[in-house]
Design a protein around this motif. Structure first.
Motif, mmCIF file in Angstrom:
data_model
loop_
_atom_site.group_PDB
_atom_site.id
_atom_site.type_symbol
_atom_site.label_atom_id
_atom_site.label_comp_id
_atom_site.label_asym_id
_atom_site.label_seq_id
_atom_site.Cartn_x
_atom_site.Cartn_y
_atom_site.Cartn_z
ATOM 1 N N PHE A 196 0.882 -1.161 0.036
ATOM 2 C CA PHE A 196 -0.018 -0.046 0.063
ATOM 3 C C PHE A 196 0.856 1.250 -0.008
ATOM 4 C CE2 PHE A 196 -3.287 -2.736 2.320
ATOM 5 C CZ PHE A 196 -3.622 -3.162 1.364
ATOM 6 N N GLY A 197 1.932 1.140 0.889
ATOM 7 C CA GLY A 197 2.962 2.326 1.006
ATOM 8 C C GLY A 197 3.334 2.524 -0.347
ATOM 9 N N GLY A 198 3.941 1.553 -1.167
ATOM 10 C CA GLY A 198 4.595 1.744 -2.288
ATOM 11 C C GLY A 198 3.557 2.165 -3.418
ATOM 12 N N GLY A 199 2.369 1.783 -3.395
ATOM 13 C CA GLY A 199 1.477 2.499 -4.195
ATOM 14 C C GLY A 199 1.370 3.867 -4.048
ATOM 15 N N VAL A 200 1.123 4.194 -2.907
ATOM 16 C CA VAL A 200 0.778 5.723 -2.639
ATOM 17 C C VAL A 200 1.775 6.310 -3.134
ATOM 18 C CG1 VAL A 200 0.513 7.347 -0.895
ATOM 19 C CG2 VAL A 200 -0.727 5.327 -0.486
ATOM 20 N N ARG A 201 3.227 5.866 -2.829
ATOM 21 C CA ARG A 201 4.388 6.762 -3.534
ATOM 22 C C ARG A 201 4.056 6.764 -4.903
ATOM 23 N NH1 ARG A 201 6.736 3.917 0.791
ATOM 24 N NH2 ARG A 201 7.552 2.228 -0.814
ATOM 25 N N MET A 202 4.088 5.659 -5.679
ATOM 26 C CA MET A 202 3.663 5.789 -7.153
ATOM 27 C C MET A 202 2.730 6.771 -7.653
ATOM 28 S SD MET A 202 4.236 1.701 -7.790
ATOM 29 C CE MET A 202 3.931 1.932 -9.651
ATOM 30 N N LEU A 203 1.617 6.758 -6.915
ATOM 31 C CA LEU A 203 0.464 7.777 -7.293
ATOM 32 C C LEU A 203 1.044 9.195 -7.151
ATOM 33 C CD1 LEU A 203 -2.705 5.948 -5.586
ATOM 34 C CD2 LEU A 203 -2.031 6.084 -8.269
ATOM 35 N N ARG A 204 1.840 9.383 -6.230
ATOM 36 C CA ARG A 204 2.115 10.842 -5.775
ATOM 37 C C ARG A 204 3.040 11.178 -7.220
ATOM 38 N NH1 ARG A 204 1.123 12.939 -1.154
ATOM 39 N NH2 ARG A 204 0.829 11.564 0.767
ATOM 40 N N ARG A 205 3.519 10.380 -7.919
ATOM 41 C CA ARG A 205 4.325 10.859 -9.162
ATOM 42 C C ARG A 205 3.315 11.151 -10.159
ATOM 43 N NH1 ARG A 205 7.072 5.604 -8.535
ATOM 44 N NH2 ARG A 205 9.033 6.184 -7.046
ATOM 45 N N GLU A 206 2.155 10.966 -10.059
ATOM 46 C CA GLU A 206 1.074 11.297 -11.008
ATOM 47 C C GLU A 206 0.611 12.604 -10.807
ATOM 48 O OE1 GLU A 206 0.412 9.222 -13.493
ATOM 49 O OE2 GLU A 206 1.672 7.651 -12.969
ATOM 50 N N LEU A 208 -2.273 14.704 -9.959
ATOM 51 C CA LEU A 208 -3.531 14.559 -9.059
ATOM 52 C C LEU A 208 -4.121 16.043 -8.764
ATOM 53 C CD1 LEU A 208 -2.234 11.951 -6.491
ATOM 54 C CD2 LEU A 208 -3.384 11.632 -8.601
ATOM 55 N N THR A 209 -5.438 15.869 -8.655
ATOM 56 C CA THR A 209 -6.027 17.045 -8.300
ATOM 57 C C THR A 209 -5.979 17.273 -6.706
ATOM 58 O OG1 THR A 209 -8.120 15.906 -7.504
ATOM 59 C CG2 THR A 209 -7.802 16.497 -9.764
ATOM 60 N N PRO A 210 -5.940 18.320 -6.195
ATOM 61 C CA PRO A 210 -5.906 18.766 -4.959
ATOM 62 C C PRO A 210 -6.632 17.778 -3.846
ATOM 63 C CG PRO A 210 -6.299 20.942 -5.991
ATOM 64 C CD PRO A 210 -6.532 19.914 -6.952
ATOM 65 N N HIS A 211 -8.067 17.391 -4.096
ATOM 66 C CA HIS A 211 -8.514 16.206 -3.532
ATOM 67 C C HIS A 211 -7.855 15.120 -3.604
ATOM 68 C CE1 HIS A 211 -11.952 14.450 -1.895
ATOM 69 N NE2 HIS A 211 -12.124 13.556 -2.832
ATOM 70 N N GLY A 212 -7.400 14.582 -4.675
ATOM 71 C CA GLY A 212 -6.597 13.280 -4.634
ATOM 72 C C GLY A 212 -5.448 13.601 -3.741
ATOM 73 N N GLU A 213 -4.672 14.690 -3.871
ATOM 74 C CA GLU A 213 -3.414 14.907 -3.052
ATOM 75 C C GLU A 213 -4.004 14.908 -1.483
ATOM 76 O OE1 GLU A 213 -0.340 15.010 -3.515
ATOM 77 O OE2 GLU A 213 -0.324 15.501 -5.560
ATOM 78 N N ARG A 214 -5.260 15.357 -1.194
ATOM 79 C CA ARG A 214 -5.532 15.139 0.216
ATOM 80 C C ARG A 214 -6.014 13.693 0.620
ATOM 81 N NH1 ARG A 214 -8.076 19.996 -0.977
ATOM 82 N NH2 ARG A 214 -10.213 18.896 -1.392
ATOM 83 N N LEU A 215 -6.630 12.696 -0.197
ATOM 84 C CA LEU A 215 -6.850 11.605 -0.262
ATOM 85 C C LEU A 215 -5.589 10.864 0.031
ATOM 86 C CD1 LEU A 215 -9.695 10.616 -2.831
ATOM 87 C CD2 LEU A 215 -9.858 10.816 -0.017
ATOM 88 N N ASP A 217 -2.616 11.802 1.281
ATOM 89 C CA ASP A 217 -2.365 12.222 2.615
ATOM 90 C C ASP A 217 -2.962 11.358 3.815
ATOM 91 O OD1 ASP A 217 -0.337 14.179 1.697
ATOM 92 O OD2 ASP A 217 -1.873 15.711 1.858
ATOM 93 N N LEU A 218 -4.209 11.274 3.643
ATOM 94 C CA LEU A 218 -5.207 10.567 4.373
ATOM 95 C C LEU A 218 -4.560 9.149 4.471
ATOM 96 C CD1 LEU A 218 -8.802 11.798 4.044
ATOM 97 C CD2 LEU A 218 -7.279 12.280 6.024
ATOM 98 N N MET A 219 -4.587 8.437 3.290
ATOM 99 C CA MET A 219 -3.967 7.305 2.999
ATOM 100 C C MET A 219 -2.462 6.785 3.563
ATOM 101 S SD MET A 219 -5.342 6.424 -0.776
ATOM 102 C CE MET A 219 -4.667 4.831 -0.905
ATOM 103 N N GLN A 220 -1.632 7.944 3.465
ATOM 104 C CA GLN A 220 -0.588 7.936 3.817
ATOM 105 C C GLN A 220 -0.389 8.111 5.434
ATOM 106 O OE1 GLN A 220 2.431 7.131 1.886
ATOM 107 N NE2 GLN A 220 3.574 6.907 4.084
ATOM 108 N N GLY A 221 -0.937 8.782 6.074
ATOM 109 C CA GLY A 221 -1.263 8.731 7.437
ATOM 110 C C GLY A 221 -1.640 7.440 8.084
#
Length: 402
Positions: A196-206, A208-215, A217-221
């Motif tokens: 899951f953590g690796g997937g979140v790091r990969m998605l951060r390279r895409e 994303l909308t501000p809402h996606g970034e907030r999601l 952040d919630l997932m990473q937390g």
């Protein structure tokens, strides 16, 4: 709107046939109605000093923390969640809870509303069903026992031997279950969490909308939080079932490890201030990973419960023949009754209540004990300080396989 209508609305809220709660962003109760106060035995003022987790029993806290809190953050609501509240006199109150988040136009959380419904009758009906099934099962077993008793007269010696063998088998199964339990916590839960953590790091390279970034952040937390829960539960399981916390003693510089811990917590809490004074001139013989975990637990505790307007201070140094590490923060003094139970597992007093399972300080104390050291707490009007002292001659290394 007339005064009479306004009074009716206030009465509808206060004396509704269900309980109402409003939570701040950090989980603190900011508003409740008279119905809930009557059910729980706490006044409205007493409820305002608590967090939602404080109203639940231990099992409810774990279930809420690992299932429903992440669901609420992801979708913004949940319905008909079965929980057990603990009233002022210590009795259990079964309830059903519905929750919904209120956010502003930018998607930031403002507060959470929760409605509470008594579920005593529903739980009683469920228990009656279980009792009815148990009675039928007991009758079936009684018939089996009557039939078996006819055979036991000629097979007493054989059954005695079978009972002995069965007892030995249960002991072996219990030992295997203990090892499997620790292995699941140590590997089977960590591996998907790492994915899951690796997937979140990969998605951060895409893009994303501000809402996606907030999601994200919630997932990473949630990932970091779950990782800490796994570490604490794993260490707790080792302490209770697996023979204690294992150590890998090495005599290497400790200051880089502590600097990394401080850096990670600064990055995770950018709005908080951490003042560090790390003066460790010589290598410290210890388990560096465990000491880093101890420091992280103490710093995380101070950041969570300390006064946000004052910095958290951490200092590490060598004094004569011992290593000393302390973490201090400004906050409301800890009551004497809470101080006596501060390092017990699953304990979070009125002042030191919040998210999590209440294992962080317990694990830190166990790490200190494993190193032949001691973790103490001091509380005054000026500050709350946790101090770890460890002799520079450590105990023999003890390995515990994961």
């Amino acid at each position: 709107m007339s005064n009479e209508a306004a009074e009716d609305l206030e009465d509808l809220y206060e004396n509704a046939p269900c309980g109402y709660l409003s939570l701040a962003r950090d989980g603190r109760i900011v508003k409740s109605n008279a119905t809930l106060s009557a059910w729980l035995g706490f006044s409205a003022e007493e409820l305002l000093k608590k967090r939602f987790h404080d109203l639940l029993n231990v099992a409810g806290r774990i279930f809420f923390e690992t299932h429903f809190a992440p669901l609420l953050r992801m979708q913004g609501f949940f319905h008909e969640v079965a929980l057990d509240f603990v009233t002022m006199d210590g009795t259990k109150l079964p309830v059903l809870a519905n929750a919904t988040e209120r956010r502003d136009d930018q998607g930031d959380l403002l507060f959470t509303r929760i409605t509470i419904f008594k579920a005593v009758d529903r739980r009683r009906y469920e228990r009656d069903l279980v009792d009815a099934r148990a009675a039928a099962e007991a009758a079936r077993r009684e018939l089996q026992a009557l039939n078996a008793s006819l055979e036991t007269r000629v097979r007493v010696a054989v059954e005695e031997r079978l009972r002995v063998e069965d007892s030995l088998m249960r002991e072996r199964e219990l030992a295997e279950l203990r090892e499997q339990f620790i292995a699941i916590l140590g590997h089977d839960l960590r591996n998907p969490l790492a994915s899951f953590g690796g997937g979140v790091r990969m998605l951060r390279r895409e893009h994303l909308t501000p809402h996606g970034e907030r999601l994200l952040d919630l997932m990473q937390g949630s990932i970091l939080r779950m990782s800490g829960l796994i570490d604490n539960v794993l260490d707790f399981a080792r302490g209770r079932l697996g023979g204690g916390i294992g150590l890998n003693i090495q005599s290497e510089p400790l200051q880089p490890v502590l600097e990394q811990v401080v850096g990670e917590l600064r990055a995770a809490s950018p709005d908080a201030r951490i003042e560090s004074d790390l003066s460790i001139s010589t290598p410290v013989p210890c388990d560096h990973v465990r000491i880093g975990q101890l420091a992280s637990n103490l710093l995380g505790n101070a950041l969570t419960h300390g006064d946000q307007d004052h910095p958290v201070r951490v200092k590490a140094f060598i004094a004569q023949d011992e290593f000393v590490l302390w973490v201090a923060n400004k906050g409301e003094p800890i009551p004497d009754a809470a101080m006596q139970r501060l390092f017990q597992p699953f304990f979070r007093g009125e002042v030191h209540s919040g998210n999590g399972l209440g294992l962080g300080l317990h694990i830190a104390a166990e790490i200190a004990k494993a190193h032949g050291g001691v973790l103490t707490a001091e509380s005054s009007d000026s500050e709350i300080r946790f101090t770890f002292r460890m002799p520079l001659t450590p105990p023999p290394a003890k390995q515990v396989s994961e």
